[in-house]
Design a protein around this motif. Structure first.
Motif, PDB file in Angstrom:
ATOM      1  N   LEU A  34       0.913  -1.205   0.070  1.00  0.00           N
ATOM      2  CA  LEU A  34       0.113   0.143   0.049  1.00  0.00           C
ATOM      3  C   LEU A  34       0.763   1.374   0.146  1.00  0.00           C
ATOM      4  CD1 LEU A  34      -2.752   1.247   0.229  1.00  0.00           C
ATOM      5  CD2 LEU A  34      -2.540   1.098   2.711  1.00  0.00           C
ATOM      6  N   THR A  35       1.939   1.204   0.844  1.00  0.00           N
ATOM      7  CA  THR A  35       2.910   2.460   0.893  1.00  0.00           C
ATOM      8  C   THR A  35       3.582   2.520  -0.534  1.00  0.00           C
ATOM      9  OG1 THR A  35       3.307   1.874   3.154  1.00  0.00           O
ATOM     10  CG2 THR A  35       4.945   3.457   1.871  1.00  0.00           C
ATOM     11  N   MET A  36       3.843   1.580  -1.289  1.00  0.00           N
ATOM     12  CA  MET A  36       4.503   1.620  -2.678  1.00  0.00           C
ATOM     13  C   MET A  36       3.347   2.395  -3.591  1.00  0.00           C
ATOM     14  SD  MET A  36       7.613   1.139  -2.778  1.00  0.00           S
ATOM     15  CE  MET A  36       7.779   1.062  -4.776  1.00  0.00           C
ATOM     16  N   GLU A  37       2.090   1.971  -3.639  1.00  0.00           N
ATOM     17  CA  GLU A  37       0.772   2.455  -4.258  1.00  0.00           C
ATOM     18  C   GLU A  37       0.919   4.032  -3.799  1.00  0.00           C
ATOM     19  OE1 GLU A  37      -2.616   0.260  -3.741  1.00  0.00           O
ATOM     20  OE2 GLU A  37      -1.511  -1.444  -4.343  1.00  0.00           O
ATOM     21  N   MET A  38       0.953   4.472  -2.587  1.00  0.00           N
ATOM     22  CA  MET A  38       0.875   5.845  -2.301  1.00  0.00           C
ATOM     23  C   MET A  38       2.078   6.552  -2.710  1.00  0.00           C
ATOM     24  SD  MET A  38      -0.776   5.784   1.406  1.00  0.00           S
ATOM     25  CE  MET A  38       0.543   4.456   2.312  1.00  0.00           C
ATOM     26  N   GLY A  39       3.128   5.949  -2.791  1.00  0.00           N
ATOM     27  CA  GLY A  39       4.520   6.700  -3.204  1.00  0.00           C
ATOM     28  C   GLY A  39       4.225   6.941  -4.885  1.00  0.00           C
ATOM     29  N   LYS A  40       3.717   5.800  -5.594  1.00  0.00           N
ATOM     30  CA  LYS A  40       3.707   6.036  -7.034  1.00  0.00           C
ATOM     31  C   LYS A  40       2.488   7.063  -7.301  1.00  0.00           C
ATOM     32  CE  LYS A  40       5.141   1.388  -8.063  1.00  0.00           C
ATOM     33  NZ  LYS A  40       4.848  -0.068  -8.447  1.00  0.00           N
ATOM     34  N   GLU A  41       1.574   7.052  -6.588  1.00  0.00           N
ATOM     35  CA  GLU A  41       0.423   8.118  -6.660  1.00  0.00           C
ATOM     36  C   GLU A  41       0.876   9.382  -6.813  1.00  0.00           C
ATOM     37  OE1 GLU A  41      -3.107   9.690  -7.868  1.00  0.00           O
ATOM     38  OE2 GLU A  41      -2.688   7.789  -7.876  1.00  0.00           O
ATOM     39  N   PHE A  42       1.606   9.692  -5.518  1.00  0.00           N
ATOM     40  CA  PHE A  42       2.327  11.397  -5.428  1.00  0.00           C
ATOM     41  C   PHE A  42       3.293  11.586  -6.577  1.00  0.00           C
ATOM     42  CE2 PHE A  42       1.191  10.686  -0.590  1.00  0.00           C
ATOM     43  CZ  PHE A  42       0.368  11.724  -0.777  1.00  0.00           C
TER      44      PHE A  42
END
Length: 189
Positions: A34-42
């Motif tokens: 989930l944290t990787m997904e958030m980083g990619k989104e930002f």
């Protein structure tokens, strides 16, 4: 980020009308996927901004800041909350209150790692009153670096933090906006 909203609904705890405990997701335990997904989104939201560094405040902003920096291919810089024996004595420093900790601390960034050639993206886990964010923004301004904007995982829209920063003309991108915690229920904007 619907998946993040679902996780908040199932794993966060409403402490009172102002405080949301996110230990299972951001502040004590971290889900790497989930944290990787958030980083990619930002990274996606700030693509094209010529960012040279991602900056955050220790410690809860570090995981999402790291994944954002990884996705952008730039270093992660974090403001320290505790002075160490080897800390830069000439660091940029700002005194900030912490809403959830109920204390005032100094945040500091070494002049060695932040200067007028940088364009930084400020990533943080949650924004309530925005005191820590305003403190780090002051440090960024004093360094001469350009602030591309803020990426906030959870914005508590019913508190003034993000609004007051937007009123300064600073871009704020939030993955989730919470409108209310009234009655122990999480209401998204």
């Amino acid at each position: 980020m619907e998946r993040l909203k679902e996780r908040i609904l199932h794993e966060a705890t409403v402490i009172n009308n102002d405080v949301l405990k996110l230990d299972a997701l951001l502040n004590h335990q971290v889900d790497p996927i989930l944290t990787m997904e958030m980083g990619k989104e930002f990274a996606s939201r700030y693509a094209g901004e010529a960012i040279t560094k991602v900056i955050t405040v220790e410690s809860s902003g570090i995981p999402v800041g790291f994944t954002t920096a990884l996705a952008l291919g730039v270093p992660l810089l974090f403001a320290r909350r505790k002075k160490t024996l080897i800390a830069d004595p000439d660091a940029f420093t700002e005194r900030v209150p912490s809403f959830t900790k109920g204390i005032v601390t100094d945040i500091m960034v070494s002049r060695q790692f932040l200067n007028d050639s940088d364009t930084v993206l400020f990533i943080d886990d949650i924004i309530a009153n925005g005191d820590a964010a305003r403190g780090l923004i002051k440090i960024i301004e004093r360094s001469g670096a350009k602030l591309a904007g803020l990426g906030i995982v959870v914005e508590k829209s019913f508190q003034a933090g993000a609004r007051t920063i937007r009123e300064q003309g600073i871009r704020v991108e939030s993955l989730v906006q919470i409108a209310s915690l009234e009655g122990g229920k999480i209401q998204f904007l």
